[in-house]
Design an enzyme around this catalytic site. Structure first.
Site, short mmCIF file in Angstrom:
data_model
loop_
_atom_site.label_atom_id
_atom_site.label_comp_id
_atom_site.label_asym_id
_atom_site.label_seq_id
_atom_site.Cartn_x
_atom_site.Cartn_y
_atom_site.Cartn_z
CG HIS A 143 -1.89 -3.65 3.81
ND1 HIS A 143 -2.55 -3.55 2.60
CD2 HIS A 143 -1.57 -4.96 3.94
CE1 HIS A 143 -2.64 -4.74 2.03
NE2 HIS A 143 -2.05 -5.61 2.83
CE LYS A 147 1.39 -3.46 1.49
NZ LYS A 147 2.45 -4.49 1.46
#
Length: 254
Positions: A143, A147
């Site tokens: 990600h 995040k």
């Protein structure tokens, strides 16, 4: 026409959903809720749910775990179904949502709102059942560098789905650098990568003797999560109290 109250409307996903809802058949964003009201939206935005006087048929929540308590209290008071898309909920919040709130109102909850990811989960469950005892299982999720939670809720959902399928349950192994020993036979390795602007990438690796099977899903845009949330809204609006997931939505599509 389904009227949606969009919680977290001024966040990145909230704005994606606002754009996608324009022209989406069968629903409209009737109102929004966000503590930051610094964006002009084509619907009224409230900074306090207590001030919301717009009729809503379903709530879509893409906000923050800190807003969970107030949102759930509001939804239960007004008997409004909730599509819960916020990530990073605590185990206690998840328990409340699944085991308590769903007894009173319809709740849609999936670790990932992408239909594609949920099809991946279905595929890896079938693979795990066939390959059990012969292949080591590793999950790698990637990600963007903003995040906060790791591993992702989706990676954990994949691991849980695999573990539920196996006759012999596995231990989750998040970090091996502190364990100087061979990989255990009953392990599922879960690894998190954070970098750049990666939207979301999940790979499930089945590593056997002389062969490797890998099943992947790559998200290239946040739109896939928005489309899933809007479809879940249409699905949930007329449902009775209970807990629903993307599996139920996909089954209805079939």
């Amino acid at each position: 026409m389904i009227n949606v109250l969009l919680s977290g409307c001024n966040g990145k996903m909230g704005q994606v959903i606002t754009r996608l809802a324009d022209g989406f058949n069968g629903l409209k964003i009737a109102a929004g809720f966000d503590i930051n009201n610094n964006i002009n939206n084509p619907y009224p935005v409230f900074t306090s749910l207590k001030e919301c006087n717009v009729k809503a048929d379903v709530i879509v929540d893409f906000s923050n775990p800190k807003a969970f308590g107030g949102l759930i209290e509001f939804a239960q008071e007004r008997k409004i179904p909730v599509v819960m898309c916020t990530t990073g909920l605590s185990s206690e919040q998840t328990h409340v949502l699944k085991d308590e709130v769903s007894k009173h109102i319809p709740v849609f909850f999936s670790a990932n709102m992408s239909i594609g990811v949920n099809l991946l989960i279905d595929l890896v469950k079938k693979a795990a059942k066939v390959l059990e005892g012969q292949f080591d299982i590793e999950i790698v999720e990637k990600h963007h560098n903003q995040k906060i939670d790791a591993p992702s809720g989706t990676a954990l959902a994949i691991a849980d789905a695999i573990n539920e399928t196996l006759e012999e349950k596995c231990e989750y192994m998040y970090d091996r650098h502190s364990r100087r020993k061979k990989r255990g036979r009953q392990e599922i390795g879960i690894h998190a990568v954070r970098g750049g602007t990666i939207v979301g990438d999940h790979s499930v690796i089945f590593a056997g003797n002389d062969e490797i099977i890998e099943i992947n899903h790559t998200a290239t845009s946040k739109e896939i999560f928005g489309v899933g949330a809007l479809k879940a809204s249409l699905f949930l609006a007329a449902k009775k109290p209970g807990l629903y997931s993307m599996t139920d939505l996909i089954a209805e599509i079939k």
